[in-house]
Scaffold this motif. Sequence first.
Motif, PDB file in Angstrom:
ATOM      1  N   CYS A  10       0.108   2.590  -9.746  1.00  0.00           N
ATOM      2  CA  CYS A  10      -1.473   2.522  -9.709  1.00  0.00           C
ATOM      3  C   CYS A  10      -1.581   2.937  -8.094  1.00  0.00           C
ATOM      4  CB  CYS A  10      -1.811   1.276 -10.326  1.00  0.00           C
ATOM      5  SG  CYS A  10      -1.337  -0.225  -8.982  1.00  0.00           S
ATOM      6  N   HIS A  11      -2.833   2.888  -7.829  1.00  0.00           N
ATOM      7  CA  HIS A  11      -3.236   3.139  -6.426  1.00  0.00           C
ATOM      8  C   HIS A  11      -2.830   2.212  -5.315  1.00  0.00           C
ATOM      9  CE1 HIS A  11      -5.801   3.929  -2.725  1.00  0.00           C
ATOM     10  NE2 HIS A  11      -5.445   5.049  -2.956  1.00  0.00           N
ATOM     11  N   CYS A  12      -2.784   0.869  -5.783  1.00  0.00           N
ATOM     12  CA  CYS A  12      -2.421  -0.087  -4.746  1.00  0.00           C
ATOM     13  C   CYS A  12      -0.981  -0.371  -5.100  1.00  0.00           C
ATOM     14  CB  CYS A  12      -3.202  -1.185  -4.962  1.00  0.00           C
ATOM     15  SG  CYS A  12      -2.829  -2.240  -6.543  1.00  0.00           S
ATOM     16  N   GLY A  13      -0.255  -0.125  -5.928  1.00  0.00           N
ATOM     17  CA  GLY A  13       1.120  -0.118  -6.005  1.00  0.00           C
ATOM     18  C   GLY A  13       1.622  -1.668  -6.910  1.00  0.00           C
ATOM     19  N   ALA A  14       0.416  -2.395  -7.362  1.00  0.00           N
ATOM     20  CA  ALA A  14       0.882  -3.444  -8.050  1.00  0.00           C
ATOM     21  C   ALA A  14       1.400  -3.285  -9.431  1.00  0.00           C
ATOM     22  CB  ALA A  14      -0.475  -4.464  -8.132  1.00  0.00           C
ATOM     23  N   CYS A  74      -5.346  -1.490 -13.654  1.00  0.00           N
ATOM     24  CA  CYS A  74      -4.855  -2.416 -12.494  1.00  0.00           C
ATOM     25  C   CYS A  74      -6.041  -3.217 -12.170  1.00  0.00           C
ATOM     26  CB  CYS A  74      -4.230  -1.682 -11.259  1.00  0.00           C
ATOM     27  SG  CYS A  74      -3.882  -2.657  -9.934  1.00  0.00           S
ATOM     28  N   THR A  76      -6.347  -5.011  -9.412  1.00  0.00           N
ATOM     29  CA  THR A  76      -6.689  -4.866  -8.155  1.00  0.00           C
ATOM     30  C   THR A  76      -7.609  -3.582  -7.600  1.00  0.00           C
ATOM     31  OG1 THR A  76      -4.918  -6.281  -7.777  1.00  0.00           O
ATOM     32  CG2 THR A  76      -5.676  -5.026  -5.747  1.00  0.00           C
TER      33      THR A  76
HETATM   34 ZN   LIG Z   1      -3.304  -1.142  -8.531  1.00  0.00          ZN
END
Ligand SMILES: [Zn+2]
Length: 135
Positions: A10-14, A74, A76
């Motif tokens: 995902c964009h934030c890497g979570a 995600c 976040t």
């Molecule tokens: Zn994310």
Amino acid sequence: MAMKRHSASCHCGAVKVELDFDTAAGTSRCNCSICRKSRWWGANVKPEAVRALSGEENTFVYSWGSKSIDLHYCKTCGIRLYGRGDIPQIGGKFFAFNVACLDDVSDEEFAAIPVRLCNGRDNDWMHEPKVTSYL
Ligand SMILES: [Zn+2]
């Protein structure tokens, strides 16, 4: 290209996934209600092709209508990285993922990935919609 281990996030890497996928096997864009609004660029693999998945506890699930697919977003950053579905007409259980979230594909490789355009809005998945230029 050939079958290869890919990583996506995902964009934030979570949320991260590793899966086996042959980009030449094709991907799709569709005009159905959710694909159009989310600009989804998707591909399906068998659940067995998923090698690692982390961060699922940081996702929320959206499902609607016939509930034949659970879409994971995600919590976040809001990116929808994957979904799990079970549709007998297309071979049973599948893992759908967001092609745009692949982290190990160059611009040139993205450009070469075949895209099939589907008329999901009319439940006519095997045919292109009449108008495709905006998909
Ligand atoms: Zn994310």
